[in-house]
Enzyme design. Structure first.
Site, PDB file in Angstrom:
ATOM      1  N   VAL A 264     -10.561  13.965  -1.073  1.00 29.92           N
ATOM      2  CA  VAL A 264      -9.552  12.798  -1.634  1.00 29.92           C
ATOM      3  C   VAL A 264      -9.375  13.260  -3.087  1.00 29.92           C
ATOM      4  CG1 VAL A 264      -9.363  10.556  -2.333  1.00 29.92           C
ATOM      5  CG2 VAL A 264     -10.386  11.228  -0.057  1.00 29.92           C
TER       6      VAL A 264
ATOM      7  N   HIS B 277      11.421 -10.488   3.999  1.00 28.27           N
ATOM      8  CA  HIS B 277      12.159  -9.311   3.872  1.00 28.27           C
ATOM      9  C   HIS B 277      13.001  -9.453   2.776  1.00 28.27           C
ATOM     10  CE1 HIS B 277      15.293  -6.645   5.287  1.00 28.27           C
ATOM     11  NE2 HIS B 277      16.376  -7.581   4.787  1.00 28.27           N
TER      12      HIS B 277
ATOM     13  N   GLY C 198     -25.621   5.338  -8.368  1.00 25.04           N
ATOM     14  CA  GLY C 198     -24.356   6.082  -8.277  1.00 25.04           C
ATOM     15  C   GLY C 198     -24.597   7.563  -7.957  1.00 25.04           C
TER      16      GLY C 198
END
Ligand SMILES: Cc1cc2nc3c(=O)[nH]c(=O)nc-3n(C[C@H](O)[C@H](O)[C@H](O)COP(=O)(O)OP(=O)(O)OC[C@H]3O[C@@H](n4cnc5c(N)ncnc54)[C@H](O)[C@@H]3O)c2cc1C
Length: 472
Positions: free
Chosen positions: A191, A451, A152
């Site tokens: 971000v 819908h 990581g």
């Protein structure tokens, strides 16, 4: 003591633990070495805790706006310690879940720091893992046919800008704030920076974003950047772009003061706290890379399309190889690496199939090429539909934003889909399926969208590509 495995994973984050489960499904004798906690950055310092805090911020904001829904609330109080408690409960629940999955898959978990050894008495090949335990227990030696490096990344700071965890924070420290700061300067409008800006503004902080590039979220489609900046500014967030923060000007007193160079001018920013969100660094320093012939590029491990390093029995996946540093990328790379080393047929992961999500309010999600990128290689046609045209968005009380579909004018290939608005991060899933199946905008519009749902915007935007949208 020496133990033998088919596969050892170094790092039990999203990439590592998902890869381990896939390996166990394929009957491989598997172990994970994790120095901290299974789940890694995503579970403990990233996706899950930040989105839990963001959800509290969203609820708080909704309650403040509830009179628009015909509901008057007399008193609203923010209890930050309860918000943190909720976050921790969710993280612990998921952490427990991963531990159970390890047991179910009969995956051995070593809670220690792993390093690769070079060729040794244990194996003629590099990649034997030595596990060091914090409690001083004797090291374990794990030999394995294959190794996957999934160690990581960690937050990066600017040169000379020291993270003290009190005034100057990264997202790691910010997650544990026990109250919302009155004001904050966020260095970096990528971000992570914009998500924190949106959240802290909803909680009531005075937020300033200082960004080096000429726009926030600079890697996303320009319309997304512009619309997000406009919306954040409307909510009182100050955004300063093309600004080079000067670490040497940092002063700490009650809060922090720092200056940035903007063109020829110096501008000074003061706040109670500063959040540095300027990218991530790969965790490659102390894992024994020098005992192997594995190559790196600016610290990131170099691999082929299947995650194989220069040592063909050692793979690397996730943040540690760079590219799109996202949890779903790490897990997919993990699965592909395992299937490849197990000899299964594998398709490489294509970055244009990876959805990118930003959990601001409203949310942003996209896949494939931005309009500008698409125009470099294609003659494009674009369909754009505002959420204001979608009944469910009005019902929901959040109709800011749009969906945009970018396609090749000649071949009808779907090149990119960009959504800014309510539940954009959930809606992008459909676009990911469409991209994977190589659907055309026509096929996307032929899919029947129920819908009233927010998903209708995808069908409408696909129709809009050929001037056939019904509701605009
Ligand atoms: C604030 C923030 C928010 C984010 N939000 C999102 C989001 O919403 N969606 C998304 O997709 N992504 C998000 N991400 C990114 C996501 O967290 C990472 O892309 C993902 O965690 C990468 O997984 P990984 O397995 O490669 O690494 P990590 O999750 O970082 O795991 C690596 C693991 O390896 C361990 N390790 C390292 N070195 C050793 C060693 N020598 N021995 C043993 N163990 C070792 C570490 O302790 C760690 O547990 C976010 C990141 C941050 C920081």
């Amino acid at each position: 003591m020496t133990k033998n495995y088919d596969l050892v994973l170094l790092g039990g984050g999203t990439g590592g633990y998902v890869a381990a489960i896939r390996a166990s499904q394929l009957g491989l004798k598997t172990a994970i070495v994790e120095k901290d906690a299974l789940g890694g950055t995503c579970l403990h310092k990233g996706c899950i805790p930040t989105k839990t805090l963001l959800r509290s911020a969203e609820v708080y904001d909704q309650i403040k706006k509830s009179s628009a829904f015909g509901i008057d609330v007399s008193e609203v109080a923010l209890r930050f310690e309860k918000i943190q408690e909720r976050k921790q409960t969710i993280v612990e629940k998921l952490h427990h879940g991963i531990q159970q999955l390890m047991k179910k898959g009969k995956i051995d978990v070593y809670n220690g720091l792993g390093r690769m050894l070079g060729p040794s008495i244990f194996s003629p090949l590099p990649g034997t893992i030595s596990v060091e335990f914090a409690d001083g227990r004797e090291n374990e030696i794990l030999t394995s046919k294959n190794v996957i490096l999934a160690t990581g990344s960690r937050p990066r700071s600017l040169n000379g800008l020291v993270i003290d965890g009190i005034h100057v924070l990264t997202s790691d420290e910010a997650l544990n704030l026990n109250e919302c700061p009155k004001s904050i300067v966020i260095v970096g409008g990528g971000v992570i920076g914009v998500e924190w800006a949106s959240m802290l503004a909803d909680f009531g902080a005075a937020v300033t974003i200082v960004e080096y590039s000429d726009r926030i979220i600079p890697t996303e489609d320009k319309t997304l950047s512009i619309t997000l900046a406009r919306s954040l500014k409307k909510r009182g967030i100050k955004i300063v772009t093309s600004a080079q923060v000067l670490p040497e000007t940092l002063e700490k007193n009650e809060g922090v003061t720092i200056s940035a160079k903007i063109g020829d001018q110096l501008q000074t920013f003061s706040a109670e706290k500063m959040l540095v969100s300027v990218g991530r660094l790969p965790n490659t320093e102390d894992i024994g890379l020098s005992n192997t012939s594995i190559e790196t590029d600016r610290g990131y491990i170099k691999t082929n399309a299947f995650g194989q390093t220069k040592e063909s029995h050692i793979y690397a996946i996730g943040d540690v190889i760079g590219g799109l540093q996202l949890a779903h990328v790490a897990s997919h790379e993990g699965i592909k690496a395992v299937e490849h080393l197990a000899g299964l047929p594998v398709e490489p992961l294509h970055s244009e199939l990876v959805p990118r999500c930003i959990y601001t309010h409203p949310e942003i999600a996209s896949i494939g090429l931005t309009e500008a990128q698409a125009k470099k290689e294609h003659v494009v046609k674009v369909g754009k539909v505002p959420f204001g045209a979608i009944g469910k968005a009005l019902v929901y009380g959040d109709s800011e934003g749009f969906a945009k579909v970018v396609a090749d004018k000649t071949t009808n290939d779907l090149l990119g889909i960009h959504i800014y608005g309510p539940h954009a991060t959930d809606l992008i899933g459909e676009a990911a399926v469409a991209k994977l199946l190589d659907a055309t905008p026509w096929e996307l519009s032929e899919a029947i969208h129920p819908h009233p749902t927010l998903s209708e915007i995808i069908g409408e935007a696909a129709l809009a590509v050929d001037g056939r949208a019904i509701h605009i």
